[in-house]
Design a protein around this motif. Structure first.
Motif, PDB file in Angstrom:
ATOM      1  N   VAL A  18       0.883  -1.172   0.000  1.00  0.00           N
ATOM      2  CA  VAL A  18       0.000   0.000   0.000  1.00  0.00           C
ATOM      3  C   VAL A  18       0.914   1.213   0.000  1.00  0.00           C
ATOM      4  O   VAL A  18       1.715   1.401   0.921  1.00  0.00           O
ATOM      5  N   ARG A  19       0.792   2.046  -1.013  1.00  0.00           N
ATOM      6  CA  ARG A  19       1.768   3.113  -1.213  1.00  0.00           C
ATOM      7  C   ARG A  19       1.180   4.470  -0.823  1.00  0.00           C
ATOM      8  O   ARG A  19       0.026   4.790  -1.149  1.00  0.00           O
ATOM      9  N   ILE A  20       1.981   5.254  -0.122  1.00  0.00           N
ATOM     10  CA  ILE A  20       1.643   6.642   0.234  1.00  0.00           C
ATOM     11  C   ILE A  20       2.678   7.545  -0.422  1.00  0.00           C
ATOM     12  O   ILE A  20       3.890   7.319  -0.285  1.00  0.00           O
ATOM     13  N   GLY A  21       2.225   8.559  -1.114  1.00  0.00           N
ATOM     14  CA  GLY A  21       3.134   9.529  -1.714  1.00  0.00           C
ATOM     15  C   GLY A  21       3.532  10.584  -0.697  1.00  0.00           C
ATOM     16  O   GLY A  21       2.668  11.228  -0.088  1.00  0.00           O
ATOM     17  N   ALA A  22       4.831  10.743  -0.482  1.00  0.00           N
ATOM     18  CA  ALA A  22       5.346  11.682   0.521  1.00  0.00           C
ATOM     19  C   ALA A  22       5.978  12.883  -0.172  1.00  0.00           C
ATOM     20  O   ALA A  22       6.908  12.726  -0.971  1.00  0.00           O
ATOM     21  N   LEU A  23       5.485  14.069   0.124  1.00  0.00           N
ATOM     22  CA  LEU A  23       6.002  15.324  -0.429  1.00  0.00           C
ATOM     23  C   LEU A  23       6.823  16.016   0.643  1.00  0.00           C
ATOM     24  O   LEU A  23       6.294  16.403   1.695  1.00  0.00           O
ATOM     25  N   VAL A  56      -3.539  -4.577   7.026  1.00  0.00           N
ATOM     26  CA  VAL A  56      -4.242  -5.856   6.884  1.00  0.00           C
ATOM     27  C   VAL A  56      -3.338  -6.862   6.173  1.00  0.00           C
ATOM     28  O   VAL A  56      -3.725  -7.509   5.201  1.00  0.00           O
ATOM     29  N   GLY A  57      -2.110  -6.941   6.641  1.00  0.00           N
ATOM     30  CA  GLY A  57      -1.160  -7.908   6.111  1.00  0.00           C
ATOM     31  C   GLY A  57      -0.354  -7.451   4.920  1.00  0.00           C
ATOM     32  O   GLY A  57       0.583  -8.135   4.506  1.00  0.00           O
ATOM     33  N   ARG A  58      -0.669  -6.301   4.369  1.00  0.00           N
ATOM     34  CA  ARG A  58       0.099  -5.773   3.241  1.00  0.00           C
ATOM     35  C   ARG A  58       1.091  -4.724   3.742  1.00  0.00           C
ATOM     36  O   ARG A  58       0.763  -3.939   4.638  1.00  0.00           O
ATOM     37  N   PRO A  59       2.303  -4.690   3.182  1.00  0.00           N
ATOM     38  CA  PRO A  59       3.285  -3.702   3.651  1.00  0.00           C
ATOM     39  C   PRO A  59       2.883  -2.286   3.254  1.00  0.00           C
ATOM     40  O   PRO A  59       2.285  -2.062   2.191  1.00  0.00           O
ATOM     41  N   LEU A  60       3.208  -1.339   4.128  1.00  0.00           N
ATOM     42  CA  LEU A  60       3.034   0.083   3.842  1.00  0.00           C
ATOM     43  C   LEU A  60       4.342   0.622   3.294  1.00  0.00           C
ATOM     44  O   LEU A  60       5.418   0.296   3.812  1.00  0.00           O
ATOM     45  N   GLU A  61       4.274   1.438   2.270  1.00  0.00           N
ATOM     46  CA  GLU A  61       5.481   1.934   1.599  1.00  0.00           C
ATOM     47  C   GLU A  61       5.341   3.418   1.287  1.00  0.00           C
ATOM     48  O   GLU A  61       4.281   3.861   0.831  1.00  0.00           O
ATOM     49  N   LEU A  62       6.400   4.179   1.551  1.00  0.00           N
ATOM     50  CA  LEU A  62       6.452   5.578   1.141  1.00  0.00           C
ATOM     51  C   LEU A  62       7.093   5.697  -0.232  1.00  0.00           C
ATOM     52  O   LEU A  62       8.116   5.065  -0.495  1.00  0.00           O
ATOM     53  N   VAL A  63       6.497   6.514  -1.067  1.00  0.00           N
ATOM     54  CA  VAL A  63       7.114   6.895  -2.342  1.00  0.00           C
ATOM     55  C   VAL A  63       7.416   8.386  -2.227  1.00  0.00           C
ATOM     56  O   VAL A  63       6.507   9.216  -2.243  1.00  0.00           O
ATOM     57  N   VAL A  64       8.689   8.729  -2.059  1.00  0.00           N
ATOM     58  CA  VAL A  64       9.093  10.079  -1.658  1.00  0.00           C
ATOM     59  C   VAL A  64       9.442  10.911  -2.888  1.00  0.00           C
ATOM     60  O   VAL A  64      10.176  10.460  -3.772  1.00  0.00           O
ATOM     61  N   ARG A  65       8.948  12.148  -2.891  1.00  0.00           N
ATOM     62  CA  ARG A  65       9.309  13.109  -3.918  1.00  0.00           C
ATOM     63  C   ARG A  65       9.768  14.411  -3.247  1.00  0.00           C
ATOM     64  O   ARG A  65       9.103  14.927  -2.355  1.00  0.00           O
ATOM     65  N   ASP A  66      10.900  14.908  -3.702  1.00  0.00           N
ATOM     66  CA  ASP A  66      11.488  16.148  -3.190  1.00  0.00           C
ATOM     67  C   ASP A  66      10.816  17.333  -3.873  1.00  0.00           C
ATOM     68  O   ASP A  66      10.916  17.504  -5.086  1.00  0.00           O
ATOM     69  N   VAL A  86      -0.767   5.729  -5.784  1.00  0.00           N
ATOM     70  CA  VAL A  86      -0.717   5.858  -4.325  1.00  0.00           C
ATOM     71  C   VAL A  86      -2.133   5.975  -3.772  1.00  0.00           C
ATOM     72  O   VAL A  86      -3.029   6.538  -4.408  1.00  0.00           O
ATOM     73  N   ALA A  87      -2.315   5.427  -2.579  1.00  0.00           N
ATOM     74  CA  ALA A  87      -3.631   5.524  -1.943  1.00  0.00           C
ATOM     75  C   ALA A  87      -3.901   6.927  -1.425  1.00  0.00           C
ATOM     76  O   ALA A  87      -5.051   7.384  -1.394  1.00  0.00           O
ATOM     77  N   ALA A  88      -2.838   7.617  -1.005  1.00  0.00           N
ATOM     78  CA  ALA A  88      -2.987   8.958  -0.433  1.00  0.00           C
ATOM     79  C   ALA A  88      -1.653   9.682  -0.529  1.00  0.00           C
ATOM     80  O   ALA A  88      -0.606   9.070  -0.782  1.00  0.00           O
ATOM     81  N   LEU A  89      -1.712  10.986  -0.318  1.00  0.00           N
ATOM     82  CA  LEU A  89      -0.528  11.843  -0.269  1.00  0.00           C
ATOM     83  C   LEU A  89      -0.340  12.346   1.155  1.00  0.00           C
ATOM     84  O   LEU A  89      -1.316  12.514   1.902  1.00  0.00           O
ATOM     85  N   ALA A  90       0.914  12.628   1.510  1.00  0.00           N
ATOM     86  CA  ALA A  90       1.220  13.082   2.859  1.00  0.00           C
ATOM     87  C   ALA A  90       2.364  14.065   2.811  1.00  0.00           C
ATOM     88  O   ALA A  90       3.181  14.055   1.894  1.00  0.00           O
ATOM     89  N   GLY A  91       2.427  14.940   3.848  1.00  0.00           N
ATOM     90  CA  GLY A  91       3.612  15.739   4.036  1.00  0.00           C
ATOM     91  C   GLY A  91       3.500  17.190   3.653  1.00  0.00           C
ATOM     92  O   GLY A  91       2.459  17.814   3.754  1.00  0.00           O
ATOM     93  N   GLY A 311      -9.844   0.858   4.148  1.00  0.00           N
ATOM     94  CA  GLY A 311      -9.327   0.341   2.901  1.00  0.00           C
ATOM     95  C   GLY A 311      -8.569   1.390   2.104  1.00  0.00           C
ATOM     96  O   GLY A 311      -8.316   2.506   2.570  1.00  0.00           O
ATOM     97  N   THR A 312      -8.220   1.024   0.885  1.00  0.00           N
ATOM     98  CA  THR A 312      -7.333   1.855   0.066  1.00  0.00           C
ATOM     99  C   THR A 312      -8.050   2.639  -1.026  1.00  0.00           C
ATOM    100  O   THR A 312      -7.396   3.347  -1.784  1.00  0.00           O
ATOM    101  N   ASP A 313      -9.357   2.534  -1.094  1.00  0.00           N
ATOM    102  CA  ASP A 313     -10.096   3.325  -2.079  1.00  0.00           C
ATOM    103  C   ASP A 313      -9.982   4.810  -1.734  1.00  0.00           C
ATOM    104  O   ASP A 313     -10.258   5.217  -0.597  1.00  0.00           O
ATOM    105  N   ARG A 314      -9.586   5.603  -2.707  1.00  0.00           N
ATOM    106  CA  ARG A 314      -9.313   7.020  -2.422  1.00  0.00           C
ATOM    107  C   ARG A 314     -10.550   7.756  -1.915  1.00  0.00           C
ATOM    108  O   ARG A 314     -10.458   8.564  -0.972  1.00  0.00           O
ATOM    109  N   ALA A 315     -11.694   7.511  -2.518  1.00  0.00           N
ATOM    110  CA  ALA A 315     -12.900   8.224  -2.090  1.00  0.00           C
ATOM    111  C   ALA A 315     -13.274   7.858  -0.655  1.00  0.00           C
ATOM    112  O   ALA A 315     -13.674   8.725   0.138  1.00  0.00           O
TER     113      ALA A 315
END
Length: 370
Positions: A18-23, A56-66, A86-91, A311-315
């Protein structure tokens, strides 16, 4: 750039991440030190989430952008991360950059949990897609204005560079101080050098000057000029945006950087979670963590809880903001609608006015809390 694998003792996680985009601002002209703290908090929380079984058993992963403090670059990063699924953005730390990211996230329908940016008008109109942890600028800067008045400062100079963030801060100070007998005088740093600021302060008879400028320059040079001018021995320098929080400030200025009050978003005493996270962050950063590192941790703690629950649905993620109840490092986190703010807002993270102790610049003193 992704987060490192979890520790060897972690519970097993399987399936696609499950990927989160990190700004985050990691290079100049961005405030890279703040970005490093923000990312450290995020990475710590991701590691802990994966050690606890992930999503829920799936790894969480950051995808980082500068973002490098570039609004257009941040908007482009949002496009790229949305395309990557990505499921969501953060940062994001810089308010003007976060505003660009929020606008693009809203347009694309990608949930964005903003960690650190405080500009009230994070979006032009109300949106369900964006939530924020940091206190709105109008909240924190009014507390700072109350501190100024309580400390006997009613004639305030602001040494300001052009920016929507600095302009908003000046307006908040003026609107809050004027009915209470205070005056705000603007010093345009496009027309002044750090040295000529001293003459302007003498002319305006200000008892405090606030540094609404970039760091390290011209903030460091202004402080040095003011400190070395005997005419300004009684003038207080202040930095509501938090420049003195970071180690680079102390390294650049030494004792000249002490006694300069700034805003910090931490409780006076951490609870058990905050104390544990502080220890882990100190080890990860090899220095005392700033409030920004805690903002990063809390951001991922909230998103991990949302992803497990909805869950991972964006809405569905965006619809869940108002149902969030998460114990953060700085208190219970819940989001609600706040007048004149278009995003879902934590009301409020703790706010302190703090400075570095002139007798020991490595130690912080709490001067005022709101």
């Amino acid at each position: 750039m992704n987060t490192p694998p979890s520790s060897p003792g972690a519970r097993r996680t399987d399936g696609p991440a499950v990927r989160i985009g990190a700004l985050v601002p990691l290079t100049r002209p961005g405030w890279a030190e703040a970005g490093r703290h923000l990312l450290a908090g995020m990475e710590l929380a991701v590691g802990e989430a994966n050690d606890a079984g992930g999503i829920v058993g799936r790894p969480l992963e950051l995808v980082v952008r500068d973002t490098a403090a570039d609004p257009r670059g941040a908007a482009a990063a949002v496009d790229e991360l949305a395309h990557l699924g990505v499921a969501a953005l953060a940062g994001e730390y810089h308010s003007v950059v976060a505003r660009a990211a929020a606008a693009r996230a809203d347009a694309l329908g990608v949930p964005f949990l903003c960690s650190s940016a405080v500009l009230d008008a994070l979006t032009d109109q109300p949106t369900q897609w964006v939530a924020r942890l940091a206190p709105a600028q109008s909240h924190g800067w009014r507390i700072y204005a109350d501190f100024l008045l309580a400390a006997g400062h009613s004639r305030i100079a602001v040494a300001a560079e052009p920016s929507a963030y600095w302009a908003a801060g000046t307006r908040i100070l003026r609107d809050h101080l004027a009915p209470r007998g205070g005056t705000v005088v603007e010093l345009d740093m496009r027309a002044l050098t750090p040295e000529s600021v001293c003459d302007a302060l003498v002319d305006t008879r200000a008892t405090a000057v606030l540094l609404l400028v970039g760091h390290p320059e011209p903030a460091v040079s202004i402080v040095k000029s003011v400190r070395r001018d005997p005419r300004l021995a009684e003038v207080m320098a202040g930095a509501p945006a938090g420049q003195p929080e970071f180690a680079q400030w102390a390294t650049s200025l030494g004792r000249d950087g002490a006694g300069i009050p700034f805003l910090r978003y931490l409780p006076e005493r951490p609870g058990p979670l905050g104390a544990r996270v502080e220890t882990a962050l100190r080890e990860r950063l090899a220095q005392a963590p700033s409030f920004v590192a805690f903002e990063g941790y809390d951001t991922i703690a909230v998103l991990a809880d949302v992803l497990r629950s909805y869950g991972t649905d964006r809405a569905r993620i965006a619809e869940s903001w108002s149902r969030v109840e998460v114990e953060g490092t700085r208190g219970p986190i819940r989001f609600s609608r706040t007048p004149d703010i278009g995003v879902l807002q934590w009301v409020w993270a703790p706010v302190q006015v703090v400075d570095r102790d002139p007798a020991d610049p490595g130690r912080f003193r709490v001067l005022h809390a709101g």
